[in-house]
Design an enzyme around this catalytic site. Structure first.
Site: not given
Ligand code: NAD
Length: 282
Positions: A52, A96, A119
């Site tokens: 990322k 995460q 997300d």
């Protein structure tokens, strides 16, 4: 032989577009910023977070990494999320997954400001997806839709089968195919006669996380086969759910693993970060 849908190539095109948008924002004095929280030392998570960061660098997004120790307490994690929510220079926040078992992931997701939830896991954003009024699309299903669009494939009037009903892949994938006017069937671990159902699919998306689950006899001739899963084969190499070598002889389109949905997921996160900036600065 099926046409291979090259996720790497399509993702590169998406990233080029994102980089242009980032440049335009920077010209206006706005530097997009994505904050990534990682708790503990899960090696796979570390790779995802590193990737990322690399993607951010590539498109010009500023990235902040918060690597917290395994023994981090819930209130410390929530405190960090709140601090990032309040920081107007941070546009996107993600934590995460997975996080250590003693921590409550649901509370973490629910604490992220929905405007910064790149997300698209926050219940508010999930609700937006359900009613077709999206701020952010969840990265993996959005990546699949982008691949279909790129190939000129519409779900309209087609029989679409999704294997998997998780909150991050299966369910939102089904909603996006439905929004594209597909007739959608969701299969899962309790589904009976899976092959009978998949055999009717014009578009099959597999996200079960079980290698060799989808074999050639389960595929309708000419179908579009999208393999979301990331499993390991006996040699420790990455593979999906689909028996690629055999299914590609029957399908019309197929995504490889690696080089299929994975790069698209990464690209869509960058796209969501730019969307977050635009929404927060308009
Ligand atoms: P999950 O474990 O939460 O969900 C798996 C789903 O598959 C469940 O709903 C389960 O009911 C269903 N399932 C399991 N076995 C089945 C079977 N035999 N028949 C029918 N259905 C079955 O997993 P997830 O988070 O949704 O991820 C799915 C896969 O996709 C994993 O391999 C994961 O690594 C991968 N993944 C890839 C990307 C990417 O960018 N390519 C992103 C997210 C997840």
């Amino acid at each position: 032989m099926a046409k291979i849908i090259d996720g790497k190539k399509i993702a590169a095109e998406v990233l080029t577009g994102v980089a242009k948008e980032v440049k335009a924002l920077k010209d206006k004095g706005i530097t997009p910023c994505l904050a990534v929280i990682i708790v503990g030392d899960n090696p796979a998570s570390q790779v995802y977070v590193r990737n990322k960061k690399k993607d951010c660098e590539l498109v010009g997004i500023r990235s902040l990494e918060y690597a917290l120790p395994t023994e981090t307490k819930q209130d410390e994690l929530i405190g960090l999320v709140k601090q990032l929510n309040d920081d107007k220079n941070v546009h996107g926040i993600l934590c995460q997954s997975p996080i250590p078992k003693h921590l409550d992931e649901k509370e973490v997701i629910n604490t992220i400001n929905p405007e910064k939830d790149v997300d698209a896991f926050h219940p508010v954003n999930v609700g937006h997806i359900m009613i077709g009024d999206c701020r952010f699309l969840p990265c993996t299903p959005a990546g699949v839709m982008e691949m279909l669009r790129h190939e000129g494939i519409s779900a309209e009037g087609k029989s679409c089968v999704v294997i998997g009903r998780s909150n991050i892949v299966g369910k939102p994938m089904s909603i996006l195919l439905l929004a594209d006017n597909g007739t959608v069937t969701i299969c899962h671990s309790r589904t009976k006669n899976l092959a009978e159902i998949t055999k009717k699919a014009d578009i099959l998306v597999s996200a079960a996380g079980m290698r060799n689950l989808v074999t050639a006899d389960m595929i309708k001739e000419g179908a579009v086969v999208i393999d979301v899963s990331m499993n390991k084969n006996d040699d420790g190499k990455l593979c999906g759910d689909v028996d690629y070598a055999e299914v590609e002889k029957v399908a019309g389109y197929i995504t490889p693993v690696p080089g299929g949905v994975g790069p698209m997921t990464r690209a869509m996160l960058m796209k969501n970060t730019v969307t977050a900036v635009k929404n927060q600065t308009k």
